[in-house]
Write a protein that holds these residues in place. Structure first.
Motif, PDB file in Angstrom:
ATOM      1  N   GLU A   1       9.940  -1.625   1.592  1.00 20.34           N
ATOM      2  CA  GLU A   1       9.987  -0.261   1.058  1.00 20.34           C
ATOM      3  C   GLU A   1      10.700   0.666   2.040  1.00 20.34           C
ATOM      4  OE1 GLU A   1       5.997   1.111   0.319  1.00 20.34           O
ATOM      5  OE2 GLU A   1       5.717   1.818   2.362  1.00 20.34           O
TER       6      GLU A   1
ATOM      7  N   ALA B   1      10.134   4.236   3.204  1.00 22.14           N
ATOM      8  CA  ALA B   1       9.157   5.322   3.160  1.00 22.14           C
ATOM      9  C   ALA B   1       9.761   6.552   3.820  1.00 22.14           C
ATOM     10  CB  ALA B   1       7.889   4.906   3.890  1.00 22.14           C
TER      11      ALA B   1
ATOM     12  N   HIS C   1       8.856   5.310  -1.358  1.00 18.34           N
ATOM     13  CA  HIS C   1       7.513   5.750  -0.964  1.00 18.34           C
ATOM     14  C   HIS C   1       7.700   7.116  -0.292  1.00 18.34           C
ATOM     15  CE1 HIS C   1       3.657   4.663   1.581  1.00 18.34           C
ATOM     16  NE2 HIS C   1       3.556   5.840   0.987  1.00 18.34           N
TER      17      HIS C   1
ATOM     18  N   ASP D   1       1.061  11.279  -0.827  1.00 23.51           N
ATOM     19  CA  ASP D   1       1.357   9.888  -0.445  1.00 23.51           C
ATOM     20  C   ASP D   1       1.416   9.050  -1.716  1.00 23.51           C
ATOM     21  OD1 ASP D   1       1.550   7.389   0.762  1.00 23.51           O
ATOM     22  OD2 ASP D   1      -0.597   7.258   1.176  1.00 23.51           O
TER      23      ASP D   1
ATOM     24  N   THR E   1       3.710   5.886  -3.942  1.00 21.17           N
ATOM     25  CA  THR E   1       4.762   4.871  -3.981  1.00 21.17           C
ATOM     26  C   THR E   1       5.199   4.703  -5.428  1.00 21.17           C
ATOM     27  OG1 THR E   1       3.677   3.727  -2.177  1.00 21.17           O
ATOM     28  CG2 THR E   1       5.313   2.482  -3.405  1.00 21.17           C
TER      29      THR E   1
END
Lengths: 233, 238
Positions: free
Chosen positions: B32, B34, B203, B215, B217
């Motif tokens: 991912e 982020a 994310h 927060d 995803t």
């Protein structure tokens, strides 16, 4: 990834510093200039036209004052290349033990200091008729031990002041009081070795041993304290 | 690539009496990108410092898989970091810099890997002896990426990676981040660039006054969605 020995990693750090210095020669030239200046100033002050007017005590003092000032120039630049572009971050993120970084920095700094000291010896002989040749090897050992003792403390303070704004001013103020025992032992031993009338060399041996013991203490403390100091713990 | 999750559990960081992070619990999974967003002083760079192991949390713990991530941990070799500054030696050439770090990481087939990295970041045509200090900002950023990728780290951390890049450089960097994500690496980047975040992030974490305000995803964000998330979170309503 192949694991490399602690010594090989320390040697790699030292080699990197020496390679960079070999290309730029900034530190060697600045140190050499500072050391020569100190010796010349003392020669103007002490030499009054009379032969042998300067005794071994004074010559030893001049030698170690020159080492002190020129060494401080070297130490003030020890982490400059790590500070530029934040290379220190990359170095600290690498799997190299922080004690190996310290050892590499110490080795490189001491090597550069010793190079300048090698140039100092003939200057002292020429200006003060210093008797360096009868005990040249011993004097070389003293320079090595004194330089290691001085640099082992200096590298720690240089790392501690890595991000300090007035690091150049602070370095001397913090370093000089701590290295007084090193300079005291080194200059006393040197004075005995330079004295052609000295009845025996036992005092020189005593101060040389004392200096070696100081080196062991300072290097061990440096290896142990470098990580918390450089990481700002 | 490893499938180890990077996890922060109730992490806090204080500097003297200043609390930079408080009660931060996050999980980042491999593969991912982020993006950590937030206004100045929100704790983004502090968070990145903790993830890089160069700072220690005052509270809580950070783990990679089952292992604790601390400054003495050998796991730090699994982390690549690209910051504001390139983190290379200006007096050395690109190749010498990479050779140094390859040696420190004990890389096998180092010369091959160095040539591969230089080609990948487009620095293979640079004169061999040209010191890095003569490079443009974009070239330095490319060298920084090559240095970070050299040991094939599990985690790549970026602190404002595109801040000094021109649009072409920023587009190139976004492509590289995408490539790393597809290779299964975890990429964590701190940025103010909401448009770039929308293009590459899968994310999004928004920090506000040292706490996690958002927060999620999901990926496939539009720039407007990212902006809306950011504005809502930093107003303190999220």
């Amino acid at each position: 990834m192949a694991r490399r020995s602690w010594i090989a990693q320390a040697a790699r750090i030292a080699w990197k510093d020496l390679h960079i210095e070999g290309r730029s020669r900034e530190v060697v030239y600045t140190m050499g200039f500072m050391a020569a200046l100190v010796v010349l100033v003392f020669s103007f002050a002490f030499i009054s036209g009379q032969e042998d007017a300067v005794g071994p005590d004074a010559v030893a003092g001049i030698l170690w004052v020159a080492v002190l000032f020129s060494g401080t120039v070297a130490l003030s630049r020890t982490f400059d290349r790590e500070r530029e572009s934040e290379a220190i971050r990359s170095l600290l993120l690498s799997p190299v033990p922080r004690s190996a970084i310290y050892a590499g920095k110490l080795a490189a700094t001491a090597a550069i200091m010793l190079l300048v000291e090698l140039l100092l010896a003939p200057l002292l002989t020429a200006l003060f008729s210093a008797a360096i040749w009868p005990h040249a090897l011993w004097l070389g050992l003293l320079l090595l031990l004194g330089t290691i003792g001085f640099a082992s403390v200096g590298v720690i303070f240089s790392a501690a002041l890595l991000r300090a704004r007035s690091r150049d001013a602070l370095l001397g103020a913090l370093l000089f009081p701590i290295v007084i025992p090193v300079l005291l032992a080194a200059s006393r031993a040197t004075a005995y070795l330079l004295d052609p009338t000295a009845p025996d060399l036992d005092p020189a041996l005593f101060w040389t041993r004392f200096l070696a013991a100081l080196d062991v203490v300072f290097v061990v403390v440096g290896l142990w304290s470098f990580e918390p100091v450089v990481m700002g713990e | 690539m490893s499938d180890r999750v990077l996890r922060l559990v109730n992490v806090g960081k204080t500097f003297g009496r200043h609390r930079a992070l408080a009660d931060v619990s996050l999980a980042f999974v491999p593969g991912e990108v982020a993006a950590v967003l937030g206004p100045n002083g929100a704790g983004k760079s502090t968070l990145l410092g903790l993830l890089s192991t160069l700072a220690q949390p005052s509270q809580g713990r950070i783990t990679l898989g089952d292992a604790e991530l601390s400054r003495r941990s050998p796991l730090r070799a699994s982390i690549g970091y690209v910051g504001h500054e390139p983190g290379v030696y200006g007096d050395l050439s690109a190749r010498q810099n990479l050779r140094l770090f390859a040696s420190l990481y004990g890389l096998a087939n180092a010369e091959l890997r160095i040539a591969e990295m230089l080609a990948r970041v487009g620095l293979d045509g640079v004169p061999r002896e040209a010191a890095a200090r003569t490079f443009s900002r974009g070239m330095l950023q490319r060298l920084a990426l090559a240095r970070a990728l050299l040991p094939a780290p599990e985690i790549l951390l970026f602190d404002e990676p595109g801040s000094a890049l021109d649009p072409a450089g920023a587009a190139w960097l976004a492509g590289e981040l995408q490539r790393e994500r597809e290779a299964g690496r975890l990429v964590v980047l701190v940025t103010h660039d909401l448009a770039a975040t929308a293009a590459i992030a899968t994310h999004i974490v928004v920090l506000r006054r040292g706490r996690v305000a958002y927060d999620e995803t999901c990926g496939g964000y539009s720039a407007d969605e990212v902006r809306a998330i950011y504005e809502e979170a930093t107003r303190g309503k999220a």
